[in-house]
Design a protein around this motif. Sequence first.
Motif, PDB file in Angstrom:
ATOM      1  N   ALA A 105    -110.522 -27.454  28.736  1.00  0.00           N
ATOM      2  CA  ALA A 105    -111.113 -26.250  29.336  1.00  0.00           C
ATOM      3  C   ALA A 105    -111.705 -26.636  30.678  1.00  0.00           C
ATOM      4  N   THR A 106    -111.477 -25.803  31.696  1.00  0.00           N
ATOM      5  CA  THR A 106    -111.861 -26.199  33.050  1.00  0.00           C
ATOM      6  C   THR A 106    -111.942 -24.995  33.974  1.00  0.00           C
ATOM      7  N   SER A 107    -112.755 -25.129  35.029  1.00  0.00           N
ATOM      8  CA  SER A 107    -112.762 -24.124  36.095  1.00  0.00           C
ATOM      9  C   SER A 107    -111.622 -24.348  37.073  1.00  0.00           C
ATOM     10  N   GLY A 108    -110.896 -25.444  36.922  1.00  0.00           N
ATOM     11  CA  GLY A 108    -109.702 -25.653  37.741  1.00  0.00           C
ATOM     12  C   GLY A 108    -109.466 -27.070  38.194  1.00  0.00           C
ATOM     13  N   ASN A 109    -110.459 -27.695  38.825  1.00  0.00           N
ATOM     14  CA  ASN A 109    -110.231 -29.019  39.387  1.00  0.00           C
ATOM     15  C   ASN A 109    -109.915 -30.061  38.321  1.00  0.00           C
ATOM     16  N   THR A 110    -110.637 -30.038  37.210  1.00  0.00           N
ATOM     17  CA  THR A 110    -110.320 -30.978  36.132  1.00  0.00           C
ATOM     18  C   THR A 110    -108.939 -30.690  35.575  1.00  0.00           C
ATOM     19  N   CYS A 128    -107.086 -24.388  29.477  1.00  0.00           N
ATOM     20  CA  CYS A 128    -107.756 -23.107  29.252  1.00  0.00           C
ATOM     21  C   CYS A 128    -108.720 -22.871  30.400  1.00  0.00           C
ATOM     22  N   MET A 129    -108.602 -21.712  31.042  1.00  0.00           N
ATOM     23  CA  MET A 129    -109.421 -21.429  32.212  1.00  0.00           C
ATOM     24  C   MET A 129    -109.878 -19.979  32.186  1.00  0.00           C
ATOM     25  N   ALA A 130    -111.156 -19.749  32.402  1.00  0.00           N
ATOM     26  CA  ALA A 130    -111.693 -18.395  32.384  1.00  0.00           C
ATOM     27  C   ALA A 130    -111.139 -17.575  33.549  1.00  0.00           C
ATOM     28  N   GLU A 131    -111.003 -16.302  33.315  1.00  0.00           N
ATOM     29  CA  GLU A 131    -110.366 -15.349  34.229  1.00  0.00           C
ATOM     30  C   GLU A 131    -110.894 -15.363  35.663  1.00  0.00           C
ATOM     31  N   PRO A 132    -112.207 -15.527  35.933  1.00  0.00           N
ATOM     32  CA  PRO A 132    -112.677 -15.361  37.316  1.00  0.00           C
ATOM     33  C   PRO A 132    -112.259 -16.464  38.286  1.00  0.00           C
ATOM     34  N   PHE A 133    -111.846 -17.627  37.791  1.00  0.00           N
ATOM     35  CA  PHE A 133    -111.595 -18.736  38.702  1.00  0.00           C
ATOM     36  C   PHE A 133    -110.336 -18.503  39.523  1.00  0.00           C
ATOM     37  N   SER A 134    -110.281 -19.128  40.701  1.00  0.00           N
ATOM     38  CA  SER A 134    -109.268 -18.783  41.705  1.00  0.00           C
ATOM     39  C   SER A 134    -107.842 -18.952  41.183  1.00  0.00           C
ATOM     40  N   VAL A 135    -106.994 -17.984  41.526  1.00  0.00           N
ATOM     41  CA  VAL A 135    -105.628 -17.966  41.016  1.00  0.00           C
ATOM     42  C   VAL A 135    -104.801 -19.122  41.560  1.00  0.00           C
ATOM     43  N   ALA A 146     -98.225 -27.904  33.774  1.00  0.00           N
ATOM     44  CA  ALA A 146     -99.159 -27.508  32.721  1.00  0.00           C
ATOM     45  C   ALA A 146     -98.936 -26.049  32.312  1.00  0.00           C
ATOM     46  N   LYS A 147     -99.289 -25.747  31.076  1.00  0.00           N
ATOM     47  CA  LYS A 147     -99.380 -24.374  30.610  1.00  0.00           C
ATOM     48  C   LYS A 147    -100.831 -23.929  30.768  1.00  0.00           C
ATOM     49  N   VAL A 148    -101.049 -22.763  31.374  1.00  0.00           N
ATOM     50  CA  VAL A 148    -102.402 -22.299  31.652  1.00  0.00           C
ATOM     51  C   VAL A 148    -102.707 -21.075  30.802  1.00  0.00           C
ATOM     52  N   ILE A 149    -103.718 -21.199  29.949  1.00  0.00           N
ATOM     53  CA  ILE A 149    -104.157 -20.106  29.084  1.00  0.00           C
ATOM     54  C   ILE A 149    -105.408 -19.506  29.720  1.00  0.00           C
ATOM     55  N   VAL A 150    -105.315 -18.258  30.175  1.00  0.00           N
ATOM     56  CA  VAL A 150    -106.436 -17.595  30.841  1.00  0.00           C
ATOM     57  C   VAL A 150    -107.267 -16.870  29.788  1.00  0.00           C
ATOM     58  N   THR A 151    -108.562 -17.154  29.767  1.00  0.00           N
ATOM     59  CA  THR A 151    -109.454 -16.552  28.774  1.00  0.00           C
ATOM     60  C   THR A 151    -110.268 -15.423  29.415  1.00  0.00           C
ATOM     61  N   PRO A 152    -110.751 -14.466  28.618  1.00  0.00           N
ATOM     62  CA  PRO A 152    -111.437 -13.297  29.178  1.00  0.00           C
ATOM     63  C   PRO A 152    -112.704 -13.651  29.956  1.00  0.00           C
ATOM     64  N   GLY A 157    -117.714 -19.621  30.464  1.00  0.00           N
ATOM     65  CA  GLY A 157    -117.271 -20.995  30.250  1.00  0.00           C
ATOM     66  C   GLY A 157    -117.225 -21.378  28.787  1.00  0.00           C
ATOM     67  N   THR A 158    -118.200 -20.882  27.999  1.00  0.00           N
ATOM     68  CA  THR A 158    -118.194 -21.216  26.578  1.00  0.00           C
ATOM     69  C   THR A 158    -116.947 -20.669  25.891  1.00  0.00           C
ATOM     70  N   GLY A 159    -116.426 -19.557  26.380  1.00  0.00           N
ATOM     71  CA  GLY A 159    -115.216 -18.989  25.796  1.00  0.00           C
ATOM     72  C   GLY A 159    -113.998 -19.857  26.020  1.00  0.00           C
ATOM     73  N   MET A 160    -113.844 -20.368  27.223  1.00  0.00           N
ATOM     74  CA  MET A 160    -112.678 -21.219  27.491  1.00  0.00           C
ATOM     75  C   MET A 160    -112.792 -22.543  26.729  1.00  0.00           C
ATOM     76  N   VAL A 161    -114.020 -23.050  26.561  1.00  0.00           N
ATOM     77  CA  VAL A 161    -114.220 -24.275  25.780  1.00  0.00           C
ATOM     78  C   VAL A 161    -113.864 -24.026  24.315  1.00  0.00           C
ATOM     79  N   ALA A 162    -114.318 -22.901  23.773  1.00  0.00           N
ATOM     80  CA  ALA A 162    -114.022 -22.571  22.382  1.00  0.00           C
ATOM     81  C   ALA A 162    -112.523 -22.411  22.157  1.00  0.00           C
ATOM     82  N   LYS A 163    -111.826 -21.808  23.130  1.00  0.00           N
ATOM     83  CA  LYS A 163    -110.374 -21.638  23.016  1.00  0.00           C
ATOM     84  C   LYS A 163    -109.676 -22.996  22.996  1.00  0.00           C
ATOM     85  N   ALA A 164    -110.103 -23.902  23.863  1.00  0.00           N
ATOM     86  CA  ALA A 164    -109.497 -25.235  23.889  1.00  0.00           C
ATOM     87  C   ALA A 164    -109.739 -25.967  22.572  1.00  0.00           C
ATOM     88  N   GLU A 165    -110.945 -25.837  22.026  1.00  0.00           N
ATOM     89  CA  GLU A 165    -111.248 -26.467  20.730  1.00  0.00           C
ATOM     90  C   GLU A 165    -110.368 -25.879  19.627  1.00  0.00           C
TER      91      GLU A 165
END
Length: 393
Positions: A105-110, A128-135, A146-152, A157-165
Amino acid sequence: MVGVLSAQRWLGGTAVRANDRARARRAGARRGIAPEARIYENILETVGDTPVIKINRLAPEGVEMYVKAEYFNPLSSVKDRLAVAVITDAERRGLLKPGDTVVEATSGNTGIAVAMACAQRGYRCVICMAEPFSVERRKIMRMLGAKVIVTPKAGKGTGMVAKAEELAAKHGWFLCRQFENEANPAYHASTTGPEIVRDFAGKKLDYFVTGYGTGGTFQGVSRVLRESRPDTKIVLLEPEAAALVSSGIKTERKDTGAPAGSHPAFAAHPVQGWTPDFIPLVLENGLNMNLYDELVKIEGGDAVQTAQALARNEGIFTGISGGATFAGALTVAKKAPKGSVILAMLPDTSERYMSTPLYETIDAEMNDEELEIAKSTPSFQLIPGQDPTLLVQ
């Protein structure tokens, strides 16, 4: 530290030698000597040994300011170090084998850095990356395979972490856990920190200024500075809108150390990668080590304006997080004694922010001033509402 040394051994020792050669090439170039030839065995060997650059026009009179430009890493951010650390440490511990899938789970750079490492090592990668981060970050990761799963957006951030887990548990994938993984700060303690000590050998370094993100850079570098440069004051930064550390409220955690929920002090802010909606365990561990001397909050607007100022006045091309960090360094500089020396971390490149507020005022089309310049000579004019003009006889 063991994981880091093992990572270097996995690279056949060439990570250390590559850094030595890079330093020699830069020193030779400054003396007008032709650089030593060097062919790298793989892209991961080029991570690290980023330059420290003096600020010439934006530094207040009587204060020396420098930046450590992490966008000189191959995928243009400090997170390249984290990816090498986590992936090689997992290999050493037998947690990754050929054909495995890595998820994070990441905002993008990782995610970009992990995707690079997975591409080089032959692993499948899911981010897994939350929706607001840059496209553009999504596109870069997909470019790297990579396959990118966009979370709501509402999940933060906790949502994208939970999705990755959840994905790791269901499919048996390796989860990087950048926010809890001690290989992250250990790598900074064995590379980033020593690089700074080396580059400031024989020179003052009064302040080290950094944001926190996962806390890896902060914890790893600060551990080294506390030991090697105990007189250096460490200034930690966080967004004004998401002042989690300043709140004094702890993050509730699962048994894994991952966040159990969103932090009550979090609000949306434009400094992508700086502060998720929880205090990472790596950061918390650094805070418990008393590794900072001052905590400063930064306004989002100041971060954007400072990143633009660095580009226009220094030719230094960093993102919003770099702008925020240098804004913090300028705050320190205003009250620092004359003769002070300040170093700020610049985590990534401006190109990662094209669809963010950093570029809202940057037009793609010619403005009035540019049109006047275009019209000042007769040939090859492209004026709105007029037919294009080519050569004028």
